[in-house]
Scaffold this active site. Structure first.
Site, PDB file in Angstrom:
ATOM      1  N   ASP A 337       0.812  -1.189   0.133  1.00 51.68           N
ATOM      2  CA  ASP A 337       0.033  -0.146  -0.062  1.00 51.68           C
ATOM      3  C   ASP A 337       0.956   1.269  -0.041  1.00 51.68           C
ATOM      4  OD1 ASP A 337      -2.733   1.111   0.462  1.00 51.68           O
ATOM      5  OD2 ASP A 337      -1.559   2.074   2.182  1.00 51.68           O
ATOM      6  N   GLU A 366       1.496  -0.065  -4.928  1.00 53.77           N
ATOM      7  CA  GLU A 366       0.653   1.029  -5.358  1.00 53.77           C
ATOM      8  C   GLU A 366       1.332   2.331  -5.750  1.00 53.77           C
ATOM      9  OE1 GLU A 366      -3.488   2.884  -3.692  1.00 53.77           O
ATOM     10  OE2 GLU A 366      -1.911   2.342  -2.200  1.00 53.77           O
TER      11      GLU A 366
END
Length: 625
Positions: A337, A366
């Site tokens: 993330d 990400e």
């Protein structure tokens, strides 16, 4: 009256000794260990240095030794006396139990057992996910409730409340295990679950990105042992488990936030400062220092403290935590993330440490940028990164520019210079920027975006075009749970709307979309198409690893080929509202001597020697023969 005088058999010297004894006993008791992290480790790791965090009141006053002739290579104390970091050399140490002995200057001591466990056979060479896989993204709290007994839990603040859209709805690990066959039936080979570690925020903790204990599965999902069981059950079905890892931040309720190991464990400003989200400052040669600092060190949200990956203790902690989960749960990969919100040097060290230990391990980051150059900068061995002498060592990135194109293109019926299918074509013309173009995660939605079927008004024709694209281009296709049954969700109404419960995941649901008989006719139309498409893809190495040639779209029809030495697949996507006759002579360099093409969905055969007729808003995926 002096009370001691009434007990002549007790003198002052003896009483002083008793008092000192009790005092030092209290110090010893105060120092009893409350946390040991990692809680255990593994013998035979490539990097033999293990940093162990011991936490207990005033533990830093103790001197530490360890059994089995283990060498302590470093002892780190910080300004917080409740922590001590002990680094030991585990090289050539077999799986065994160690004993750490803590002694203070007054000869008071206690011991702590620590285990080095045996690794699985060939653990370091584990195979990870790649472009032969299809990844199914789910949010455990919203997928299926397999165990009603853990809906609420005494040690966590937020309780079960399915009536609250942003509340805890009770989905859990058991719910995933019970529906593995459903996921597999879609052609999915890999599951990416949003984080499962404990998130003890008092509200909106269902997404679990504000973790409060990164060595513990949230008890509302199950136990650590349940997570290991999920991995085991998936491997029995030849499926792979990907953990969603967060390097950039923890939750405000993380147990360390009450008593930080050191002030520099997290990034702090004089006043609360939120990140500006402008990650372009990282490689912008004109960026100001304050903008760069705010981007990298500002908090993602008030409830998410920003971890300082430039702090060696914190960085080592996160590296070991990640490796511990790989070994313990037998993981097959990570999705990271907010990858490029962290200190660039620190996140590169974190990534390289993991891939050094596991050379085949895939990690997708990400990197939510609007430019292929900006995204390519973050992939391992990027020539763009090398311009600034930077290598993130990140094997894979998420193709956000492709995602952005798919949010608009299927509503642009009339292709023009910059509208319609040319947007997809243009996206792929920049593939030369990526050092490993096949190792890209491709998607049309995820848990942070508007639902695809919401954007396109449940027009299944547009869904079919989008899924056909994902199934036949380079990269690793990712499907978001519920898309395959036409689920919708409007991000403008809040995140909870794009993260609704999967129908049938809860006892008493009227619509059970996990089984054919429980799905509506519309849901079955979505499901049947998705399952047929991705089960076909499963065995097609020509799509997994083959080359691609594409042609400039004409009349909003995009044509491309995937091919290798043995097979050729021709894909035609008609994004217009008209039927088109496609002259095939233009594609002679790829069609060669092939005469027919069999559509993988309809199973109809097409003569490709002269022209192909394609219906409006439709796709043909032709295996050439």
């Amino acid at each position: 009256m002096n009370k001691i005088a009434t007990f002549p058999f007790i003198n002052r010297s003896f009483l002083k000794k008793i008092t000192l004894f009790l005092f030092f006993m209290s110090l010893s008791l105060n120092a009893q260990i409350q946390k040991v992290e990692p809680p255990f480790w593994y013998a035979g790791m490539k990097n033999p240095e293990l940093q162990i965090l011991f936490y207990g009141k005033n533990i830093a006053q103790y001197q530490v030794s360890v059994s089995n002739a283990i060498k302590i290579t470093n002892v780190t104390r910080t300004e917080n006396p409740n922590y001590i970091f002990i680094t030991i050399d585990t090289k050539k140490v077999p799986a065994t139990d160690l004993i750490f002995t803590f002694k203070n200057n007054n000869r008071e001591s206690f011991t702590q057992k620590y285990s080095l466990k045996k690794r699985r056979e060939n653990s370091a060479q584990r195979k990870s996910y790649d472009s032969s896989d299809m990844m199914y993204l789910l949010m455990p709290d919203r997928f299926a409730n397999g165990n009603r007994n853990n809906d609420s839990e005494n040690s966590t603040i937020e309780k079960y409340n399915r009536e609250l859209p942003g509340g805890r709805h009770g989905g859990d690990i058991e719910g995933i295990i019970k529906n593995l066959d459903y996921i597999s039936s879609l052609g999915a080979t890999t599951i990416w679950s949003t984080p499962l570690c404990e998130d003890n925020d008092p509200s909106f903790s269902y997404h679990t990105y504000g973790q409060s204990d990164v060595y513990k599965i949230d008890p509302r999902y199950g136990t650590n042992e349940d997570y290991v069981r999920l991995s085991s059950e998936m491997h029995k079905k030849n499926m792979k488990l990907v953990m969603d890892y967060v390097t950039n931040h923890w939750g405000i309720k993380h147990w360390m936030m009450k008593d930080l190991p050191t002030k520099g464990w997290i990034n702090q400003f004089e006043n609360y400062t939120q990140t500006n989200h402008k990650r372009t400052v990282i490689n912008d040669t004109h960026a100001s220092k304050i903008d760069t600092e705010t981007c990298l060190n500002g908090w993602f949200a008030p409830s998410m403290p920003d971890l300082n990956l430039s702090n060696p203790l914190a960085l080592k902690y996160l590296i070991q935590n990640a490796i511990w989960w790989i070994e313990y749960a037998n993981l097959d990969g990570f999705r990271v993330d907010t990858y490029n919100y962290s200190d660039p040097k620190g996140i590169a060290t974190w990534t390289k440490s993991i891939t050094d230990e596991y050379p085949n391990f895939n990690i997708v980051g990400e990197v939510w940028m609007q430019s292929q150059a900006q995204m390519a900068y973050w992939q391992k061995d990027s020539k763009i990164g090398q311009i600034q002498n930077y290598n993130s060592y990140l094997p894979s990135v998420m193709d956000f520019t492709l995602y952005e194109a798919t949010t608009k293109v299927f509503n642009e019926d009339d292709g023009s210079w910059d509208k319609g299918m040319i947007k997809l074509y243009d996206n792929f013309t920049n593939d030369f920027l990526y050092p490993n173009i096949n190792n890209m995660l491709v998607f049309v939605e995820n848990h942070d975006t508007n639902r695809f079927n919401q954007t396109y008004g449940n027009d299944i024709r547009k869904y079919k075009m989008a899924m056909s694209l994902l199934a036949t281009i380079r990269g690793i296709p990712q499907l978001y749970y519920g898309s395959e049954i036409g689920m919708i969700g409007d991000k403008n109404k809040g995140d909870a709307d794009i993260r609704q419960d999967f129908p049938g995941g809860w006892e008493g649901d009227e619509n059970n979309a996990f089984i054919k008989e429980g799905r509506t006719p519309g849901q079955n139309e979505y499901f049947d198409f998705t399952a047929k498409l991705f089960n076909w893809r499963k065995t097609k190495s020509v799509v997994h690893f083959g080359k691609m040639t594409h042609y400039i779209p004409e009349n909003n029809v995009y044509t491309y080929f995937r091919y290798n030495d043995k097979e050729t697949v021709m894909v035609l996507i008609n994004n217009s509202n008209e039927t088109h006759k496609i002259n095939t002579h233009r594609f002679k360099e790829n069609i060669k001597d092939f005469k027919i093409g069999k559509d993988v969905i309809s199973e109809l055969t097409f003569d490709i020697t002269n022209e192909i007729i394609i219906e409006p808003k439709s796709v043909l995926i032709l295996e050439l023969k």
